[in-house]
Design an enzyme around this catalytic site. Structure first.
Site, PDB file in Angstrom:
ATOM      1  N   GLN A 231      -4.504   0.921   1.029  1.00 36.36           N
ATOM      2  CA  GLN A 231      -4.525  -0.497   0.653  1.00 36.36           C
ATOM      3  C   GLN A 231      -4.257  -1.412   1.841  1.00 36.36           C
ATOM      4  O   GLN A 231      -3.274  -1.259   2.551  1.00 36.36           O
ATOM      5  CB  GLN A 231      -3.458  -0.761  -0.404  1.00 36.36           C
ATOM      6  CG  GLN A 231      -3.374  -2.229  -0.789  1.00 36.36           C
ATOM      7  CD  GLN A 231      -2.579  -2.436  -2.058  1.00 36.36           C
ATOM      8  OE1 GLN A 231      -1.354  -2.460  -2.039  1.00 36.36           O
ATOM      9  NE2 GLN A 231      -3.268  -2.556  -3.172  1.00 36.36           N
ATOM     10  N   HIS A 233      -3.289  -5.154   2.641  1.00 33.79           N
ATOM     11  CA  HIS A 233      -2.743  -6.357   2.012  1.00 33.79           C
ATOM     12  C   HIS A 233      -3.420  -7.537   2.690  1.00 33.79           C
ATOM     13  O   HIS A 233      -3.499  -7.586   3.912  1.00 33.79           O
ATOM     14  CB  HIS A 233      -1.230  -6.402   2.219  1.00 33.79           C
ATOM     15  CG  HIS A 233      -0.536  -7.394   1.353  1.00 33.79           C
ATOM     16  ND1 HIS A 233      -0.722  -8.745   1.500  1.00 33.79           N
ATOM     17  CD2 HIS A 233       0.330  -7.242   0.327  1.00 33.79           C
ATOM     18  CE1 HIS A 233       0.008  -9.375   0.581  1.00 33.79           C
ATOM     19  NE2 HIS A 233       0.661  -8.487  -0.138  1.00 33.79           N
ATOM     20  N   LEU A 243       4.664  -8.803   6.518  1.00 31.12           N
ATOM     21  CA  LEU A 243       4.045  -9.178   5.252  1.00 31.12           C
ATOM     22  C   LEU A 243       4.475 -10.567   4.791  1.00 31.12           C
ATOM     23  O   LEU A 243       5.650 -10.899   4.791  1.00 31.12           O
ATOM     24  CB  LEU A 243       4.466  -8.164   4.191  1.00 31.12           C
ATOM     25  CG  LEU A 243       3.987  -8.505   2.778  1.00 31.12           C
ATOM     26  CD1 LEU A 243       2.521  -8.193   2.622  1.00 31.12           C
ATOM     27  CD2 LEU A 243       4.793  -7.755   1.740  1.00 31.12           C
ATOM     28  N   GLU A 246       2.729 -11.442  -1.714  1.00 32.89           N
ATOM     29  CA  GLU A 246       1.785 -11.962  -2.688  1.00 32.89           C
ATOM     30  C   GLU A 246       2.410 -13.062  -3.543  1.00 32.89           C
ATOM     31  O   GLU A 246       1.720 -13.917  -4.082  1.00 32.89           O
ATOM     32  CB  GLU A 246       1.379 -10.789  -3.583  1.00 32.89           C
ATOM     33  CG  GLU A 246       0.224 -11.045  -4.467  1.00 32.89           C
ATOM     34  CD  GLU A 246      -0.401  -9.706  -4.865  1.00 32.89           C
ATOM     35  OE1 GLU A 246      -0.974  -9.037  -3.994  1.00 32.89           O
ATOM     36  OE2 GLU A 246      -0.300  -9.350  -6.039  1.00 32.89           O
ATOM     37  N   ARG A 286      -5.911  -6.883  -4.430  1.00 34.60           N
ATOM     38  CA  ARG A 286      -5.831  -6.875  -2.967  1.00 34.60           C
ATOM     39  C   ARG A 286      -7.084  -6.339  -2.300  1.00 34.60           C
ATOM     40  O   ARG A 286      -7.488  -6.828  -1.248  1.00 34.60           O
ATOM     41  CB  ARG A 286      -4.642  -6.019  -2.539  1.00 34.60           C
ATOM     42  CG  ARG A 286      -3.357  -6.679  -2.912  1.00 34.60           C
ATOM     43  CD  ARG A 286      -2.171  -5.811  -2.654  1.00 34.60           C
ATOM     44  NE  ARG A 286      -0.972  -6.565  -3.020  1.00 34.60           N
ATOM     45  CZ  ARG A 286       0.245  -6.081  -3.003  1.00 34.60           C
ATOM     46  NH1 ARG A 286       0.461  -4.837  -2.644  1.00 34.60           N
ATOM     47  NH2 ARG A 286       1.258  -6.843  -3.337  1.00 34.60           N
ATOM     48  N   HIS A 354      -1.088  -1.541   4.177  1.00 33.05           N
ATOM     49  CA  HIS A 354       0.141  -1.816   3.436  1.00 33.05           C
ATOM     50  C   HIS A 354       0.647  -0.624   2.640  1.00 33.05           C
ATOM     51  O   HIS A 354       1.839  -0.392   2.539  1.00 33.05           O
ATOM     52  CB  HIS A 354      -0.158  -2.978   2.484  1.00 33.05           C
ATOM     53  CG  HIS A 354       1.032  -3.476   1.740  1.00 33.05           C
ATOM     54  ND1 HIS A 354       2.177  -3.888   2.380  1.00 33.05           N
ATOM     55  CD2 HIS A 354       1.255  -3.666   0.421  1.00 33.05           C
ATOM     56  CE1 HIS A 354       3.059  -4.297   1.482  1.00 33.05           C
ATOM     57  NE2 HIS A 354       2.537  -4.161   0.283  1.00 33.05           N
ATOM     58  N   ARG A 389      -3.776  -0.033  -5.780  1.00 38.86           N
ATOM     59  CA  ARG A 389      -2.514  -0.311  -6.469  1.00 38.86           C
ATOM     60  C   ARG A 389      -2.378  -1.802  -6.731  1.00 38.86           C
ATOM     61  O   ARG A 389      -2.739  -2.621  -5.895  1.00 38.86           O
ATOM     62  CB  ARG A 389      -1.350   0.130  -5.593  1.00 38.86           C
ATOM     63  CG  ARG A 389      -0.001  -0.303  -6.106  1.00 38.86           C
ATOM     64  CD  ARG A 389       1.112   0.066  -5.142  1.00 38.86           C
ATOM     65  NE  ARG A 389       1.143  -0.778  -3.974  1.00 38.86           N
ATOM     66  CZ  ARG A 389       2.070  -1.727  -3.754  1.00 38.86           C
ATOM     67  NH1 ARG A 389       3.029  -1.946  -4.627  1.00 38.86           N
ATOM     68  NH2 ARG A 389       2.034  -2.445  -2.659  1.00 38.86           N
TER      69      ARG A 389
HETATM   70  C1  LIG Z   1       6.558  -5.113   3.503  1.00 38.54           C
HETATM   71  C2  LIG Z   1       6.371  -4.432   2.188  1.00 38.54           C
HETATM   72  C3  LIG Z   1       6.523  -5.127   1.001  1.00 38.54           C
HETATM   73  C4  LIG Z   1       6.366  -4.514  -0.229  1.00 38.54           C
HETATM   74  N1  LIG Z   1       6.549  -5.235  -1.362  1.00 38.54           N
HETATM   75  C5  LIG Z   1       6.424  -4.619  -2.564  1.00 38.54           C
HETATM   76  C6  LIG Z   1       6.649  -5.341  -3.773  1.00 38.54           C
HETATM   77  O1  LIG Z   1       6.960  -6.529  -3.762  1.00 38.54           O
HETATM   78  N2  LIG Z   1       6.528  -4.688  -4.938  1.00 38.54           N
HETATM   79  C7  LIG Z   1       6.214  -3.356  -4.992  1.00 38.54           C
HETATM   80  O2  LIG Z   1       6.147  -2.819  -6.092  1.00 38.54           O
HETATM   81  N3  LIG Z   1       5.996  -2.655  -3.865  1.00 38.54           N
HETATM   82  C8  LIG Z   1       6.097  -3.245  -2.654  1.00 38.54           C
HETATM   83  N4  LIG Z   1       5.870  -2.527  -1.512  1.00 38.54           N
HETATM   84  C9  LIG Z   1       5.653  -1.080  -1.594  1.00 38.54           C
HETATM   85  C10 LIG Z   1       6.969  -0.353  -1.818  1.00 38.54           C
HETATM   86  O3  LIG Z   1       8.003  -1.043  -1.174  1.00 38.54           O
HETATM   87  C11 LIG Z   1       6.963   1.065  -1.267  1.00 38.54           C
HETATM   88  O4  LIG Z   1       5.860   1.742  -1.759  1.00 38.54           O
HETATM   89  C12 LIG Z   1       8.209   1.815  -1.700  1.00 38.54           C
HETATM   90  O5  LIG Z   1       9.355   1.099  -1.352  1.00 38.54           O
HETATM   91  C13 LIG Z   1       8.297   3.201  -1.137  1.00 38.54           C
HETATM   92  O6  LIG Z   1       9.531   3.762  -1.518  1.00 38.54           O
HETATM   93  P1  LIG Z   1       9.855   5.282  -1.336  1.00 38.54           P
HETATM   94  O7  LIG Z   1      11.186   5.528  -1.953  1.00 38.54           O
HETATM   95  O8  LIG Z   1       8.714   6.095  -1.805  1.00 38.54           O
HETATM   96  O9  LIG Z   1       9.940   5.475   0.240  1.00 38.54           O
HETATM   97  P2  LIG Z   1      10.814   4.731   1.370  1.00 38.54           P
HETATM   98  O10 LIG Z   1      11.638   3.624   0.866  1.00 38.54           O
HETATM   99  O11 LIG Z   1       9.881   4.482   2.485  1.00 38.54           O
HETATM  100  O12 LIG Z   1      11.842   5.870   1.781  1.00 38.54           O
HETATM  101  C14 LIG Z   1      11.441   7.027   2.440  1.00 38.54           C
HETATM  102  C15 LIG Z   1      12.678   7.842   2.723  1.00 38.54           C
HETATM  103  O13 LIG Z   1      12.309   9.108   3.239  1.00 38.54           O
HETATM  104  C16 LIG Z   1      13.067   9.399   4.380  1.00 38.54           C
HETATM  105  N5  LIG Z   1      12.274  10.273   5.241  1.00 38.54           N
HETATM  106  C17 LIG Z   1      10.984  10.116   5.611  1.00 38.54           C
HETATM  107  N6  LIG Z   1      10.618  11.133   6.412  1.00 38.54           N
HETATM  108  C18 LIG Z   1      11.690  11.947   6.528  1.00 38.54           C
HETATM  109  C19 LIG Z   1      11.942  13.155   7.235  1.00 38.54           C
HETATM  110  N7  LIG Z   1      11.010  13.746   8.004  1.00 38.54           N
HETATM  111  N8  LIG Z   1      13.158  13.707   7.142  1.00 38.54           N
HETATM  112  C20 LIG Z   1      14.128  13.119   6.395  1.00 38.54           C
HETATM  113  N9  LIG Z   1      13.939  11.974   5.715  1.00 38.54           N
HETATM  114  C21 LIG Z   1      12.737  11.408   5.792  1.00 38.54           C
HETATM  115  C22 LIG Z   1      13.368   8.066   4.992  1.00 38.54           C
HETATM  116  O14 LIG Z   1      14.498   8.133   5.805  1.00 38.54           O
HETATM  117  C23 LIG Z   1      13.598   7.220   3.750  1.00 38.54           C
HETATM  118  O15 LIG Z   1      14.928   7.372   3.312  1.00 38.54           O
HETATM  119  C24 LIG Z   1       6.016  -3.149  -0.273  1.00 38.54           C
HETATM  120  C25 LIG Z   1       5.836  -2.441   0.903  1.00 38.54           C
HETATM  121  C26 LIG Z   1       5.987  -3.067   2.138  1.00 38.54           C
HETATM  122  C27 LIG Z   1       5.729  -2.301   3.363  1.00 38.54           C
END
Ligand SMILES: Cc1cc2nc3c(=O)[nH]c(=O)nc-3n(C[C@H](O)[C@H](O)[C@H](O)COP(=O)(O)OP(=O)(O)OC[C@H]3O[C@@H](n4cnc5c(N)ncnc54)[C@H](O)[C@@H]3O)c2cc1C
Ligand code: SF4
Ligand code: FES
Lengths: 580, 247
Positions: A231, A233, A243, A246, A286, A354, A389
């Site tokens: 995706q 953005h 970012l 939205e 998007r 994004h 998404r």
């Molecule tokens: C700027 C921005 C704005 C966004 N806004 C929105 C929104 O308004 N609404 C919405 O629904 N979504 C939004 N998204 C998308 C959403 O935020 C993400 O998809 C989501 O937060 C991902 O969460 P997660 O828990 O999967 O991973 P993350 O929060 O990325 O966490 C990944 C974890 O894995 C750990 N990790 C990774 N690799 C390793 C490794 N090799 N060894 C040990 N640990 C590791 C990291 O340390 C971290 O703790 C946004 C994304 C971005 C970038």
């Protein structure tokens, strides 16, 4: 090499990982839970999500609406059983988070407030001003602190999974501060490592979003699903990729080309009106908005600056008061990073990478094909997001599927006793690999940064918003060559104390694996759907491609691609209609 | 020819030497670069061994705090331009043990954070189907204290923490107040008990350095002041009226 043992191991402490941890603990407080994260949990990238999280809560809305918006937004590639489960669980999860203290924005009467969001027919996006992800992550993290059975491994980096007797039995991780390798044995394991936006050059994603979890699963033989769907953005700041949420458009912002014209009206997204209209114009999905940008650029109607082409996002007419109350972070980011005040000036924006719709293949129980291994969050593909998404579905997805993964992994762990004998050889090999290929490497020539940059550029050029057979083939050749060159990287740092160069190298190798899967899946999908647009196959082809792609790593060269059908329950594929 | 600027960077590589040194790097000057961009340039192009933390590059993950010319700042939110013509001195956050180069050990904070019980405490668990009500003005009561990104700049600026490492410190106290003042919470007395042995709080002279450096306007100094005024009297009340107090 040391050994630690726990019942459930969670890799990743972002929104998905922390939610999973609480679910395991609540399912069975006797279980010993390990949670590994390469950064302190509150640094995880969930922290930067801005706009909000979708869940049906208001009287005039319905689960049916939320499901339909999600499925049509995903261009009918979503698995509809997964979507139904998702919209069903979403309100409960959000209320739970509210009970844990998340400071949701409120209506005067004290109920939670909701805002409109792109591609959503009703207002259903819960928000905490424009720092939703930040509050969500800190609330979850602080709530985990009361669970005594949770053992955190902060700043540990997972390098591979432990798999023996066709069952996942934990992972091997490197303690960054000391360089020590440890085998963390676990009866079940959940991967929650987030996305991989860093394979592209312009991205809203943080430095840590390098697809590590996807890569370690892929290397263990687990397929990556729907990786071609990336995706963009439509509104990132040109140089930094920061970012502009939205929510700025949901509150009424306009997108203007260089003639000050709201160009989206030329792309079958409805007619401009002064107030925002749901599922129309700036509140279209998007993929369509980012594609419209490229078309404008081709027509010569965008600006050209030092960091490429851009258009303007104009929120001045909202006035200082609304901007300060609903979009304070947007204003802060513009002032601090772009040196302009959106109350008085238009914001330069361009599409930036994004979110990865694809990821580790799981079913709706968050199970992968490997017994004992689960995945949730952005690293996984269950799939609710299909080919595109909808904004604000992802944060909710972390909660819903993080919780499901946690409960199921807890259950699986209680049914296992003991570990396989063969594990020891695996961790000896892994410690050797890290030492020989990186720490003790002598004759390297190629800079890590150079390979990273070449990878970024070839993905943008060949697998960006629009793709063709030729562009994708060229990118794949480049990536395979870069994988070869990676063997000759130069390491300046051989120390074991907090070696961030080693981490950068390991991350780069993960990104190269993710990149090859993105490209190869794109090559095999000879149609255009959602975020995957092939100029040589401009139409959606439901006859051949109402299917998920699955990328399987091969010993050498690009992955094998297989397909499996999409689950349709009650919404037959139709036309995606916005603004009419 | 491009303009250049010099960074004078603190180096500590425990495997090489127990003594820290300073290393000079000359880098191209860009008007739109922040300090962190400069460090990344060094890491990618000049010296891959330079060690520091960063992630979001948008002032929200809290990883990139360092001392720049003696002041604690987020390096991703601080432009080179503010320090021209240089040289610019970059050091790890003060008052913390250094692990390597610009990376500090903040495990102490995580222990302290846990002590203030930063989670909602209440007797009943509400209905699964409905949110607790909270009006915008009730939200406003604690909102400011909920904005902390745990960047540790306030600890680096705090004269008391420097002398009295036992001091629970500005951010943890602000977070305690964040929950104390949340209309959904009933755990104030439990938190106050946890804090009652902390002598550091009484040494805080309300200089307000913590609030001055805070990039998120959390105002930890205000939180501490508030604790001293009402917190202390509440604490006494729980001693005098053990049965009347609510947990
Ligand atoms: C700027 C921005 C704005 C966004 N806004 C929105 C929104 O308004 N609404 C919405 O629904 N979504 C939004 N998204 C998308 C959403 O935020 C993400 O998809 C989501 O937060 C991902 O969460 P997660 O828990 O999967 O991973 P993350 O929060 O990325 O966490 C990944 C974890 O894995 C750990 N990790 C990774 N690799 C390793 C490794 N090799 N060894 C040990 N640990 C590791 C990291 O340390 C971290 O703790 C946004 C994304 C971005 C970038
Ligand atoms: S109170 Fe402010 S300075 Fe202190 S850690 Fe929190 S955000 Fe940083
Ligand atoms: S890099 Fe995240 S706050 Fe600076």
């Amino acid at each position: 090499m040391s050994i630690v043992q726990c019942d459930v191991l969670i890799i990743g402490a972002g929104g998905a990982g922390l939610r999973a941890a609480i679910a395991v603990s609540e399912a069975n407080p006797q279980l010993k839970i390990g949670i590994v994260s390469k950064v302190y949990p509150m640094r995880s990238h969930t922290v930067s999500a801005e706009g909000g999280a979708a869940a049906v809560i208001k009287e005039d809305d319905s689960l049916e609406h939320h499901a339909y918006d999600t499925i049509s937004g995903g261009d009918w590639l979503s698995d509809q059983d997964a979507v139904e489960l998702f919209v069903n669980q979403a309100p409960k999860e959000m209320i739970r988070l509210e009970h844990w203290g998340c400071p949701w924005s409120r209506e005067q009467n004290g109920t939670v407030a909701v805002r409109p969001f792109g591609g959503m027919k009703m207002k259903r996006t819960w928000f905490a001003a424009d720092k939703t992800g930040f509050h969500l992550l800190h609330t979850l993290f602080q709530t985990t602190l009361k669970h005594e059975n949770l053992l955190r491994f902060d700043e540990w980096f997972v390098t591979r999974l432990l798999v023996e007797d066709n069952r996942c039995q934990g992972a091997i991780a490197l303690e960054i501060a000391t360089g020590k390798m440890t085998a963390i044995k676990a009866k079940s394991t959940i991967i929650c490592t987030g996305g991989a936006g860093k394979v592209f050059p312009f991205t809203t994603n943080a430095a840590i979003k390098t697809g590590d979890g996807m890569a370690v699963a892929y290397r263990a033989g687990i397929p990556l699903k729907d990786m071609e769907f990336v995706q963009y953005h439509p509104t990132g700041l040109p140089f930094t990729g920061i970012l502009i949420t939205e929510a700025a458009r949901a509150e009424g912002g306009y997108l203007l080309n260089k003639d000050e014209y709201r160009y989206l009206q030329d792309y079958d997204l409805g007619k401009p009106s002064s107030k925002p209209v749901l599922r129309s114009m700036e509140l279209g999905p998007r993929d369509r908005l980012s594609q419209a940008f490229v078309k404008e650029q081709e027509k010569g109607r965008t600006y050209e600056g030092e960091y490429g082409h851009f258009v303007h996002l104009d929120i001045r007419h909202l006035g200082e008061k609304i901007i300060n109350s609903k979009l304070p972070f947007v204003r802060e980011l513009c002032i601090k990073y772009e040196n302009l005040d959106p109350v008085k000036e238009k914001i330069p924006v361009r599409p930036v990478v994004h979110y990865m719709m694809g990821g580790i293949d799981t079913n709706i129980e968050a199970e992968t094909v490997l017994p004992g291994l689960y995945a949730a969050g952005e690293c996984a593909c269950v799939s609710i997001n299909g080919a595109n998404r909808l904004g604000s579905n992802s944060l909710t997805e972390l909660l819903v599927f993080g919780a499901i993964a946690g409960r199921n992994a807890a259950n699986y762990a209680t049914q296992q006793n003991g570990f396989s004998k063969g594990l020891e050889a695996q961790y000896k090999n892994e410690a050797n690999r890290i030492e020989q290929n990186f720490l003790k490497k002598k004759e390297g020539k190629v800079k890590i940064a150079d390979i990273r940059k070449a990878m970024n550029n070839t993905l943008e050029a060949g697998a960006g918003i629009y793709r063709t057979e030729t562009s994708l083939k060229k990118s794949q050749e480049d990536i395979q060559e870069l994988k070869e060159r990676f063997k000759y990287i130069k390491m300046d740092d051989s120390s074991i104390t907090f070696n961030t160069e080693l981490i950068a190298a390991l991350e780069l190798s993960c990104m190269l694996d993710v990149a090859e899967a993105v490209i190869q899946s794109g090559l095999h999908r000879r149609e255009s759907r959602g975020s995957h647009q092939r100029t040589d196959f401009p139409n959606r082809d439901d006859e051949k491609f109402l299917t998920h792609s699955l990328a399987y790593q091969k010993e050498d060269g690009p992955p094998d691609i297989k397909f499996k059908p999409v689950t349709i329950t009650k919404w037959a594929p139709g036309e995606r209609i916005y603004g009419r | 020819m491009k303009d250049l600027i010099t960074l004078n960077v603190f180096r500590y590589q425990p495997e090489k030497s127990k003594e820290p040194t300073y290393q000079e790097y000359e880098i191209p000057y860009h008007k739109d670069w922040v300090i962190l961009d400069a460090l990344n340039y060094i890491k990618d192009q000049i010296d891959g061994s330079l060690t520091y933390r960063w992630s979001c590059r948008m002032g929200v993950c809290g990883s990139c705090g360092m001392m720049v010319n003696g002041k604690p700042v987020l390096t991703c939110a601080t432009f080179l331009e503010s320090y021209t013509p240089g040289p610019i001195r970059i050091e790890p956050l003060e008052n913390f043990p250094v692990i390597r180069d610009l990376v500090i050990d903040m495990s102490d904070f995580l222990e302290k954070l846990k002590k203030v019980k930063p989670w909602i405490i209440r007797k009943d668990v509400g209905s699964e189907d409905r949110e607790y009500l909270q009006t915008p003005s009730q939200l406003a009561d604690y909102k400011q204290y909920s904005m902390c990104i745990n960047c540790m700049l306030c600890y680096a600026a705090c004269p008391v923490y420097g002398l009295e490492p036992e001091f629970i410190g500005p951010a943890a106290l602000a977070l305690a107040q964040r929950y104390n003042m949340d209309s959904r919470d009933e755990g104030k007395n439990q938190r106050m008990k946890a804090l009652s042995h902390d002598t550091g709080i009484w040494q805080c002279t309300f200089v307000g350095d913590c609030s001055a450096v805070c990039p998120k306007n959390v105002d930890p100094a205000g939180a501490i002041q508030r604790y001293k005024v009402e917190g202390a009297s509440n604490w006494w009340k729980t001693l005098l009226l053990p049965y009347a107090s609510k947990d």
